[in-house]
Every structure is written in C-alpha cells, then in structure tokens.
Design a protein around this motif. Structure first.
Motif, PDB file in Angstrom:
ATOM      1  N   VAL A  68       1.306   2.306-156.240  1.00 38.32           N
ATOM      2  CA  VAL A  68       2.728   2.616-156.094  1.00 38.32           C
ATOM      3  C   VAL A  68       3.434   1.299-155.802  1.00 38.32           C
ATOM      4  O   VAL A  68       3.082   0.599-154.843  1.00 38.32           O
ATOM      5  CB  VAL A  68       3.000   3.610-154.944  1.00 38.32           C
ATOM      6  N   GLY A  69       4.402   0.947-156.614  1.00 35.45           N
ATOM      7  CA  GLY A  69       5.068  -0.330-156.380  1.00 35.45           C
ATOM      8  C   GLY A  69       6.214  -0.581-157.327  1.00 35.45           C
ATOM      9  O   GLY A  69       6.607   0.279-158.113  1.00 35.45           O
ATOM     10  N   ASN A  70       6.721  -1.773-157.248  1.00 33.12           N
ATOM     11  CA  ASN A  70       7.855  -2.177-158.077  1.00 33.12           C
ATOM     12  C   ASN A  70       7.322  -2.942-159.290  1.00 33.12           C
ATOM     13  O   ASN A  70       6.828  -4.063-159.150  1.00 33.12           O
ATOM     14  CB  ASN A  70       8.813  -3.060-157.275  1.00 33.12           C
ATOM     15  N   PRO A  71       7.410  -2.354-160.479  1.00 35.51           N
ATOM     16  CA  PRO A  71       6.855  -3.025-161.651  1.00 35.51           C
ATOM     17  C   PRO A  71       7.733  -4.145-162.192  1.00 35.51           C
ATOM     18  O   PRO A  71       7.276  -4.957-163.000  1.00 35.51           O
ATOM     19  CB  PRO A  71       6.745  -1.893-162.680  1.00 35.51           C
ATOM     20  N   VAL A  72       8.982  -4.188-161.753  1.00 36.56           N
ATOM     21  CA  VAL A  72       9.928  -5.177-162.277  1.00 36.56           C
ATOM     22  C   VAL A  72      10.006  -6.393-161.363  1.00 36.56           C
ATOM     23  O   VAL A  72       9.799  -7.534-161.787  1.00 36.56           O
ATOM     24  CB  VAL A  72      11.325  -4.553-162.463  1.00 36.56           C
ATOM     25  N   ASP A  73      10.318  -6.171-160.085  1.00 34.28           N
ATOM     26  CA  ASP A  73      10.424  -7.245-159.100  1.00 34.28           C
ATOM     27  C   ASP A  73       9.220  -7.154-158.174  1.00 34.28           C
ATOM     28  O   ASP A  73       9.243  -6.468-157.158  1.00 34.28           O
ATOM     29  CB  ASP A  73      11.730  -7.119-158.312  1.00 34.28           C
ATOM     30  N   GLN A  74       8.156  -7.851-158.530  1.00 36.05           N
ATOM     31  CA  GLN A  74       6.907  -7.702-157.799  1.00 36.05           C
ATOM     32  C   GLN A  74       6.893  -8.434-156.464  1.00 36.05           C
ATOM     33  O   GLN A  74       5.917  -8.328-155.709  1.00 36.05           O
ATOM     34  CB  GLN A  74       5.731  -8.179-158.669  1.00 36.05           C
ATOM     35  N   THR A  75       7.936  -9.141-156.134  1.00 40.12           N
ATOM     36  CA  THR A  75       8.008  -9.824-154.832  1.00 40.12           C
ATOM     37  C   THR A  75       9.064  -9.200-153.922  1.00 40.12           C
ATOM     38  O   THR A  75       9.311  -9.707-152.828  1.00 40.12           O
ATOM     39  CB  THR A  75       8.326 -11.321-155.032  1.00 40.12           C
ATOM     40  N   ARG A  76       9.678  -8.129-154.364  1.00 38.07           N
ATOM     41  CA  ARG A  76      10.707  -7.476-153.562  1.00 38.07           C
ATOM     42  C   ARG A  76      10.104  -6.935-152.263  1.00 38.07           C
ATOM     43  O   ARG A  76       9.092  -6.246-152.276  1.00 38.07           O
ATOM     44  CB  ARG A  76      11.319  -6.324-154.360  1.00 38.07           C
ATOM     45  N   ARG A  77      10.717  -7.243-151.150  1.00 29.75           N
ATOM     46  CA  ARG A  77      10.242  -6.766-149.853  1.00 29.75           C
ATOM     47  C   ARG A  77      10.674  -5.313-149.669  1.00 29.75           C
ATOM     48  O   ARG A  77      11.836  -4.965-149.889  1.00 29.75           O
ATOM     49  CB  ARG A  77      10.787  -7.641-148.723  1.00 29.75           C
ATOM     50  N   MET A  78       9.724  -4.477-149.257  1.00 33.84           N
ATOM     51  CA  MET A  78      10.011  -3.046-149.159  1.00 33.84           C
ATOM     52  C   MET A  78       9.623  -2.529-147.773  1.00 33.84           C
ATOM     53  O   MET A  78       8.464  -2.201-147.509  1.00 33.84           O
ATOM     54  CB  MET A  78       9.276  -2.278-150.267  1.00 33.84           C
ATOM     55  N   PHE A  79      10.632  -2.476-146.898  1.00 31.18           N
ATOM     56  CA  PHE A  79      10.461  -1.971-145.537  1.00 31.18           C
ATOM     57  C   PHE A  79      11.485  -0.870-145.282  1.00 31.18           C
ATOM     58  O   PHE A  79      12.536  -0.821-145.923  1.00 31.18           O
ATOM     59  CB  PHE A  79      10.623  -3.104-144.523  1.00 31.18           C
ATOM     60  N   ASP A  80      11.145   0.031-144.342  1.00 28.43           N
ATOM     61  CA  ASP A  80      12.011   1.170-144.012  1.00 28.43           C
ATOM     62  C   ASP A  80      12.384   1.932-145.281  1.00 28.43           C
ATOM     63  O   ASP A  80      13.542   2.003-145.697  1.00 28.43           O
ATOM     64  CB  ASP A  80      13.279   0.699-143.287  1.00 28.43           C
ATOM     65  N   VAL A  81      11.366   2.493-145.904  1.00 28.48           N
ATOM     66  CA  VAL A  81      11.535   3.153-147.196  1.00 28.48           C
ATOM     67  C   VAL A  81      11.457   4.667-147.048  1.00 28.48           C
ATOM     68  O   VAL A  81      10.790   5.195-146.151  1.00 28.48           O
ATOM     69  CB  VAL A  81      10.463   2.672-148.195  1.00 28.48           C
TER      70      VAL A  81
END
Length: 689
Positions: A639-652
């Motif tokens: 499960v992840g971001n296929p476009v911006d693979q360095t995007r920080r994902m917190f409080d989701v």
C-alpha cells in the motif's frame, strides 16, 4: 442513311464476349480434362490464351488458419482471448447439419454433385449476361469461393495488400487462376474438407471470422448447436457481411435470413411447417450478442491477463523472438491453462478495495500477489485501481504487483520485510532462536550513527549512516525475538555487522530477490539490511514462499499447459530448488511467527491457524508492506503512493480508519489477513515448517 448504333451497344458486346471467353475456357478446360481451346482476343482479354492458362500453377498451399487463443483460469473459465481475428477453427463434425445445409443451399446448391465448376450455373450466368448486358460475378462454386478467400487471407496475413486486392478483383486472369486452383483442389480434397475450410474461413461480419466464432458472437451458442433460423441468418451473411450483419443492420439481416430459408424450402431441405415457423420467429428472439474478451481491458482479470501475456512472450519454448511468441499467441489458436484461482482473485480484490478504496482521498494504491509455496503457482494478482489509460480518472495499465518485464512498475522500497533474510542468514550461521544483539540507542527523532569502518567493502558504506527506530530504544542487549517483533532497526544493523552484509546479500539473491527492473539487488547496507531498494510484490511473495516451503524456491509459474489443436506445446512443471538449510529456515520462521503473536502482526493473526509474516515501511512512510505465509499460501501486500514515492505520510485516514502513519501494520496487514482468511477457509490448519 443508316445511323450508327448507340454507344451502349458496345458496352453490351464486351461483357457478352467476356462471358463467352470465360465459358469457353471453363467448358474446354474442365469439360475436356484440362485441355485448353483457343481464346478469342477481345480488348484487354487478348493476352489470355492456352499458354497463359496452362502456365498457371494447379496447386497452392492452404496455410493453417489464423485464429485467436484462449487464456483460461484454473477452473476453465475464460480470462481473455488474445487475437488478431476472432476465429475458432472447428471440424465439420462440430457444425450443425442444418448450418452446413443452409450455407450450401444459398452459396452453391449443387456443390456435392458438380466438379470444380458448376456447368449449369455457368451457362445460366452467360445467358443472364447476354440478356442484361452486364458482366456478372455469378457461377462461382463454393470451391472457387474458398480458393478466392484463401488467397486473400494469406496475402493479407503476409502484408501483401496488392495481392489481396488482386485475389478478389473482377478480372478474367484472376478468374482463370481461381478456376485452375479450384480444379486442382477438387482432385486432392473431399467436398466435406472444402466445406469445412470454407465455414472456418468465411467472414460473418461484426468481427466474427468462421462459423464457430459467429455462432458464439451472435447467438451465444456453439456452431454445433445452431437452430434453423440461426443457421439461415449466418449463412446469409457471407455474401455481404458488412451490410447484413444483425447487430448493425437487423432489418437487412432478417430479409437475408428469409431468403436463405426460402431457398432451403425450395430445395426440399426443410418442411413447409419448419419453414413457416422459422419465418415467423423474430430475429431478436435468437440474438444474444456477446464480445469475447479480446483485450485485457475487457477481461474480468485485467492485471492477471496483462501479466500472463507478458510472461508468455518471454518463454523461448514458444518461439525464437518475443514477436514470434506474440504472433503465436494472437494468431495460433492456443489454449493456455493458467493457475489463476478466480475465488482467490475475488478475495484479493475485495480485500484491497475494502481497506484501500479505489481513488481514495490519500492518493494511495494497493496491490497483492498470492502464490503457492512449493510450486510457484500464481493464484491471484489484485489491485485496487481501475484498468485503463485515463490517469485523470485514476486508471492505469501498470500492474503494481509484478516486475517491470511483465507490465509492472519500477517497484517500491520494501523496508523491514528485508529483515527476514537477515534472520535466515543468522540461523544458517548458528545463532539460534535464543540469539541476542547489542542494539545501539535510537528512536523516531534520535539516530544511531554507524561508521564506514563498521561496514567494510565489498558490501560496505561510503559514508556514515544514520539509523532511526520507530520505537525508542535506550541501547543495550536485546533478544533477537524482541528485535523482530518491534522491528528495531539498530538491532538488525548490529546483527548485519556481526553476520556480514555480503552474507545477507547472498541469502537474498539465493531467495530470488532482485530489483523490479530485473537488475540484481544492491549490496549497499541500507539496501540489504533495511530494504532501501525497489522490488515488486511478486518478488517478495516468491521469496517468502520459499521460506514457507522450508528453503525451497520456486520460479514464477502462472501457466500449467499450452495446447494447440490438441497438441501440447508447452507444459512447464514446477521449477524449484533448495536455496537454504531447512533447519535454519524453520528457525527463521519461528521469529516471524513470534512477530505475529507479539509484534506488528498481532492484530492480524489468522483465524484458527498459525502464520508468519513481517511488516515493512519505507522512509517517510510513503510505501508500506505486509508479507506473510502459511504452508499453503504466501501473500505480499503493498500500500503506497505509486506516483510520489518520497511523499511523507503521517496522520492518515482511509475507509474509516486513522493511523499516526502509513505503516505496514495499519493498512497492508489487514488486507493480508482478509485475503488469507478467505482463501484458506475450509483448508486444514497445517503446522509451520
């Protein structure tokens, strides 16, 4: 004074002479054992004569008909029918007798009683030409039509468009060539063989080639099951398929059907009662138009379809080049039996969409790859995106589950799922299940720094390395079981110093780990120890399946057999090899089982059976994983971001669930549990290896 005859008289004379020439040639050639009389020179016909006709070849090669293939799931259901033409070749015995009668009745009613030419029909055509002053195409026998269609088909297949046009041109040289071939064919083929060839070759409109494809397309039945009105409808299409097909021209199709029915009644092939009943039957009562899933976009399983075609095009057993394999698949009439389990496929897609809905607000995607340990069989490929090319609508044709070579992406960093290979390496070196490591202190905001000297080349650092832990650790000795359950990074970095990065890398390579692009896995410590390299769910699932099988790695096997006309072309057996000591792998499994009962998998244990698995998260939590197994199944979920693979994902938040970060335990693990529980329902709970 005698006035000159009107110009239209000349227009009547030339067709008459042309008809006479054809009649003379045909009657002389075929009526007198292929001896050719002289031909009167008229206009452009002056070049045609005895020598011209006799110089024509009398035989030609009828190549195997181009037909689409079928890709089938393990239960026999159709996944897709890759094809350049929708054609299904069938023997005459699998064509309903009423269909054979209808086709012969409308195209060449004396087919079974005359030779290569119908002298009665030719005579009538000549008389009609005299009467009307036109040059008709009439009097072609079914054998001649088969020859014409064959020459056209073979020319088109070879890209010879001019030859294809010439094969159907209304010229005397073409007619003579057709007659010469027809005469030769009738000496070597039976009437039934010719009719079978014709029925399989003819175009029936709306993309359907051959009687079997046409029957399935228009009526949803096999050619062997056609009724009288259905057979009459199909038989009537061949003469002008583009203007009488029942999909686009229902009124014309109905009128043409009734012409065929009338001809069959006139010939005594059907009773008056049957004829009248067929005439009364509405065309719509029989129509059940369906389109074969010729492309992956129209398949129920588009991502598996794309994957298996990519896999087939790489198998050398199917041809010397990728293009040759592609052509065989799309033109060779293959039947491809795959390992896809539709029920598991449904379980995977349902689970993905329940936890990570399509076009979710987070902008993440999710994918899963399910395989069978000990065989390499691919049971399911799931993805929460819609298959297509409209990126603005969230569609994609990229298969996030598989390697780039099979239509996949460039892969995703696999994070702490890499720690399983450190565990296998440690167990092979004899550390055992009671091992401990001296883990430096670190936390989410406090790093432990490792120096170049601690990681010498060839699998070493080029600069110092700062390592963080998701949970704060004050430093000191930590049981490796605890380090696995807490996924303590500094503990595994310390373990790598002890057992060697190159040794771990060798283990990863042995278990089939590689970059999604197909390149070897890197030797840089962050890549080896903490999964800072891009891989696919396919690769991780296969590697974990090898752990589930006690250290036996199997190659990806999505296909069990490929047949062509009843002949088996390729039946790849499972291709497996031992890559690690069974005892060491069993000990590593105990660590991964402990993670399920005491670590990141604790909330996603399987119902009533033991399991083993590991979470993984990339830097910044842009990518998250859960990979786990039982003896029967191994599944990798991303499960992840296929476009911006360095995007920080917190409080989701997604699908009603909120987490402090996009971790493997938050969304990927629940998807994994749903897939595994559903797929394993009813199967025995086996002990772990």
């Amino acid at each position: 004074m005698v006035s000159a005859p009107p110009r239209r008289g000349l227009h009547r004379i030339v067709p008459l002479l042309a008809a006479f020439v054809v009649a003379a040639v045909v009657l002389g050639v075929l009526g007198a054992g292929l001896s050719v009389p002289s031909v009167i020179a008229v206009g452009r016909l002056t070049a045609v004569g005895d020598d011209t006709f006799m110089s024509l070849p009398s035989t030609f090669t009828v190549q195997q008909l181009q037909q689409g293939s079928q890709i089938l799931a393990a239960d026999g259901s159709v996944i897709a029918t890759p094809q350049d033409q929708d054609r299904r070749v069938v023997p005459l015995s699998r064509v309903a007798p009423v269909m054979r009668e209808a086709q012969v009745a409308i195209e060449d009613s004396r087919f079974y009683t005359h030779g290569a030419i119908d002298l009665t029909g030719l005579t009538r055509a000549v008389i009609d030409d005299v009467r009307t002053g036109t040059a008709s195409e009439g009097a072609s026998t079914l054998t001649q039509q088969f020859v014409k269609l064959t020459l056209q088909d073979q020319a088109l297949r070879e890209g010879r468009n001019a030859a294809a046009d010439a094969a159907v041109a209304k010229t005397l040289p073409r007619k003579l060539t057709e007659l010469r071939y027809a005469a030769g064919l009738e000496r070597t083929w039976s009437k039934d063989q010719i009719l079978e060839g014709y029925l399989n070759l003819a175009y029936y409109g709306d993309g359907a080639y051959g009687v079997e494809a046409a029957a399935l397309h228009y009526f949803g039945v096999h050619a062997s099951e056609l009724t009288l009105p259905e057979a009459a409808t199909l038989a009537g299409l061949v003469q002008s398929p583009s203007t009488t097909d029942p999909v686009r021209h229902p009124e014309e199709a109905l009128a043409r059907r009734d012409v065929v029915l009338g001809r069959m009644h006139e010939l005594g092939l059907v009773t008056t009662a049957a004829w009248r009943a067929a005439l009364r039957r509405p065309l719509t009562a029989d129509l059940h138009v369906t389109y074969a899933p010729a492309t992956c976009a129209s398949s129920r399983y588009p991502y598996f379809c794309s994957f298996v075609i990519g896999w087939l095009e790489q198998q050398p057993e199917l041809g010397p080049t990728r293009q040759a394999r592609h052509d065989l698949l799309f033109r060779g009439g293959l039947t491809v039996h795959t390992t896809l389990d539709p029920s598991v496929e449904k379980d995977a897609n349902d689970a993905l969409r329940a936890v990570a809905p399509t076009n979710n607000a987070l902008g993440v995607a999710a994918a899963a790859y399910v395989t069978q340990p000990g065989t390499g069989n691919v049971l399911a490929i799931g993805q929460d995106t819609a298959y297509g090319t409209s990126a603005s609508s969230g569609q994609t044709e990229v298969d996030y589950s598989v390697d780039t070579a099979y239509g996949g992406s460039r892969g995703f960093q696999f994070g702490s799922t890499a720690k399983a290979f450190s565990l296998v390496t440690a167990m092979e070196q004899g550390l055992g299940t009671n091992a401990s490591v001296d883990a430096p202190a670190a936390g989410p905001h406090q790093a432990a720094t490792f120096s170049r000297s601690q990681f010498p080349q060839p699998c070493g650092l080029y600069s110092s390395w700062k390592v963080y832990n998701d949970e704060a650790w004050g430093g000191g000795t930590m049981p490796l079981m605890t380090a696995t359950a807490k996924s303590t990074n500094t503990a595994f970095v310390a373990l790598a110093i002890r057992i060697g990065v190159c040794a771990i890398h060798q283990t990863m390579t042995a278990f089939g780990m590689h970059d999604a692009s197909g390149a070897p896995i890197g030797t840089y410590p962050p890549q080896v120890v903490l999964g800072a390299q891009q891989v696919s769910p396919q690769t991780l699932a296969n590697a974990y399946a090898a752990i589930a099988a006690g250290g036996v790695l199997c190659r990806t096997r999505p296909v069990t057999s490929i047949t062509q006309g009843g002949t088996v072309l390729f039946a790849p057996p499972p291709s497996c090899a031992r890559v690690a000591d069974a005892g060491a792998v069993s000990q590593a499994t105990q660590y991964l089982m402990y993670n399920m009962t005491h670590g990141s998998g604790i909330l996603n244990q399987l119902a009533g059976r033991p399991s083993a698995g590991k979470t993984g998260t990339a830097d910044g939590n842009a990518q998250s994983w859960f990979v786990g197994y039982t003896p029967q199944l191994a599944t990798a979920v991303w499960v992840g971001n296929p476009v911006d693979q360095t995007r920080r994902m917190f409080d989701v938040s997604m699908a009603g669930k909120s987490c402090t970060a996009m971790t493997g335990a938050c969304f990927a693990a629940p998807i994994w549990r749903r897939i595994m529980d559903a797929a394993l329902a009813g199967q025995p709970a086996l002990p772990m290896p």
